[in-house]
Design a protein around this motif. Structure first.
Motif, PDB file in Angstrom:
ATOM      1  N   THR A 131       0.827  -1.205   0.000  1.00 10.90           N
ATOM      2  CA  THR A 131       0.000   0.000   0.000  1.00 10.90           C
ATOM      3  C   THR A 131       0.861   1.254   0.000  1.00 10.90           C
ATOM      4  OG1 THR A 131      -1.694  -1.193   1.243  1.00 10.90           O
ATOM      5  CG2 THR A 131      -1.864   1.204   1.209  1.00 10.90           C
ATOM      6  N   TYR A 143      -8.096   5.433  -3.708  1.00 10.82           N
ATOM      7  CA  TYR A 143      -8.719   4.185  -4.173  1.00 10.82           C
ATOM      8  C   TYR A 143      -9.923   4.518  -5.048  1.00 10.82           C
ATOM      9  CZ  TYR A 143      -6.196   1.589  -0.490  1.00 10.82           C
ATOM     10  OH  TYR A 143      -5.226   1.031   0.309  1.00 10.82           O
ATOM     11  N   GLN A 190      -6.354   0.261  -5.850  1.00  9.38           N
ATOM     12  CA  GLN A 190      -5.666   1.467  -5.410  1.00  9.38           C
ATOM     13  C   GLN A 190      -5.231   2.284  -6.626  1.00  9.38           C
ATOM     14  OE1 GLN A 190      -2.381   0.638  -2.773  1.00  9.38           O
ATOM     15  NE2 GLN A 190      -1.841   2.789  -2.482  1.00  9.38           N
TER      16      GLN A 190
END
Length: 214
Positions: A131, A143, A190
């Protein structure tokens, strides 16, 4: 004598060389075929001209590298989201901002549902390595905000998780939006981002396909 010549002439007319007759017939058939083919092609050409061409509409173009993120709603709609805006959102009940991408040509791409994006300033120390790799050094995360269940906008926050109001789908933003509750079939993708001049800028394509899977 005249009757005899007329009879002979009539007789010769009805006894044409078979080969010549076949040749003439073939030429006639070919001419008819060419004419029919031309008519069909003409019809197809006209028909093709009647099919509406799909126009490219800038506001429906997908998010792209170099776009800046802007407020999707509220009094600041269409204004660029700054790092200060994200810091202010951290103090709110909903600590993130729902955004649209804006092209370098200043077109807000608000007419494509999969361009609905969530952006948040989060603690990099809480993020998984995967992430953090696609977040900004400051901790800005983005996102797709389109729920993978039925396509609602994921717009709530509860107990440090991102919550979809439609059917209770929950996403862990610190771990690439891993599903932690509800009927959601998969994480939302993402969107890599960075901060330039205090503004949030798209740094890469979605890491998966945005939009509902069900």
């Amino acid at each position: 004598m005249a009757d005899h010549e007329a009879t002979a002439h009539h007789h010769e007319h009805h006894h044409e060389d078979p080969q010549a007759h076949a040749t003439r017939r073939a030429i006639l058939q070919a001419a008819i075929g060419v004419s029919a083919g031309a008519a069909v092609l003409s019809t197809l050409w006209v028909g093709a001209g009647l099919v509406p061409r799909e126009e490219k509409i800038p506001s429906k173009e997908p998010v792209a590298v170099g776009d800046t993120l802007v407020f999707a709603t509220g009094p600041k709609a269409d204004q660029e989201i700054t790092l200060d805006d994200l810091r202010a959102a951290q103090r709110e009940r909903i600590p993130f901002i729902i955004a649209f991408p804006k092209s370098p040509e200043n077109v807000v791409k608000k007419d494509l549902i999969t361009n609905t994006i969530m952006v948040i300033l989060a603690d990099p120390n809480k993020m998984s390595p995967e992430t953090r790799q696609h977040a900004s050094p400051e901790g800005v995360l983005a996102y797709s905000a389109v729920c993978k269940h039925l396509g609602c906008t994921v717009s709530l926050w509860q107990n440090d998780t991102w919550l979809c109001p439609c059917h209770g789908g929950r996403y862990d933003i610190y771990n690439q939006a891993r599903v932690v509750g509800g009927p959601v079939p998969a994480p939302v993708p993402q969107l890599p981002v960075k901060v330039e001049g205090g503004k949030v800028v798209v740094a890469g394509e979605f890491l998966g396909k945005p939009g509902a899977d069900v």
